[in-house]
Design a protein around this motif. Sequence first.
Motif, short mmCIF file in Angstrom:
data_model
loop_
_atom_site.label_atom_id
_atom_site.label_comp_id
_atom_site.label_asym_id
_atom_site.label_seq_id
_atom_site.Cartn_x
_atom_site.Cartn_y
_atom_site.Cartn_z
N THR A 144 47.11 47.37 33.07
CA THR A 144 47.17 45.92 33.21
C THR A 144 46.87 45.29 31.86
O THR A 144 46.60 45.99 30.87
N ASP A 227 50.93 44.72 38.24
CA ASP A 227 51.50 43.81 37.27
C ASP A 227 50.44 43.55 36.19
O ASP A 227 49.46 44.30 36.10
N ALA A 230 46.97 42.39 38.33
CA ALA A 230 46.40 42.94 39.56
C ALA A 230 47.05 44.26 39.94
O ALA A 230 48.11 44.65 39.41
N TYR A 232 48.38 46.51 43.40
CA TYR A 232 48.90 46.22 44.73
C TYR A 232 48.89 47.49 45.59
O TYR A 232 49.22 48.59 45.12
N GLU A 249 50.41 43.69 52.46
CA GLU A 249 50.26 43.85 51.02
C GLU A 249 48.86 43.40 50.61
O GLU A 249 48.43 42.29 50.93
N ARG A 251 46.36 42.76 47.45
CA ARG A 251 46.34 42.51 46.00
C ARG A 251 44.89 42.49 45.54
O ARG A 251 44.07 41.73 46.08
N THR A 253 42.43 42.29 42.08
CA THR A 253 42.29 42.11 40.63
C THR A 253 41.10 42.94 40.15
O THR A 253 40.18 43.23 40.91
N LYS A 260 45.51 39.05 50.80
CA LYS A 260 46.27 39.84 51.76
C LYS A 260 47.42 39.01 52.30
O LYS A 260 47.26 37.80 52.54
#
Length: 263
Positions: A144, A227, A230, A232, A249, A251, A253, A260
């Motif tokens: 990241t 990405d 964060a 996933y 899904e 996510r 960080t 969510k």
Amino acid sequence: MKSHIIVYILVALSALSACRNRDAGYQMSHEDKQAKEMMQGIWTNGESSDPAMLAKGDSIFYPDSASMPVRFWIYQDTLYLQGKHINGYKITKQAPHLLKFLNQNGDEVRLVKSGDKTLLTFFNYHVYAMNTFDEQSQDTIVRTDLGYFQSKVHVETTSDQVIKSTYNDDGVEVDNMYLDNVALVNLLNHDKLVFSHNFRKQEFQSLISKDFLEKSILRKLYFTHADDKALYYDVIIGIPDASTSYVIELRITPDGKITKKLR
């Protein structure tokens, strides 16, 4: 006169209907004890002589370590089995060594009582959950904007039970036990733990109906991609051993913020 006859018929039908639809408590307190006594023992499939069930006291056991024992009683020529649900099976013939009843599909099941004590070994077990020994692990290096992170996921069973009803070879409903899972997600940066959390299905109740959640387990949780900001993950919550499921899904960080959404 005709109106009186019609009234009498309606009253009689109403009484008959009420009698047939007595609740389980009434049925058990008025059960056919003689018929229940005849049920005691080992029963085999009339076609193959394979063990089908063991009636012992108030319970019926199955020759399958995944199928939970059920309570049973006989009321008005109907065999009732109480597991997760109560099901009634119409008895078409009962004798000391023969039992015939209609299964869920209306097919006649023929069972024969056996005196072979060696068959007791088929019922000498503890009921185990279908997924007792299931574990999943995933270890991934992720890049990241904040640097490289190591994502570690480990999914294992808990002691929380989920009961799923299915049908055995005789067309009789049986209950199989499953254990829910917990998914541990650890994020490390240069071997330093920066995030750790145990995810359980209850944390997703805002996205899934309560009724579905109660019948389901957290099947899987695994890393999918990252990405700049964060990491996933996909969380799969579904009915055990069925295709029905939700995919969520997740996510995360690196500073521990979680979001969510349904996929």
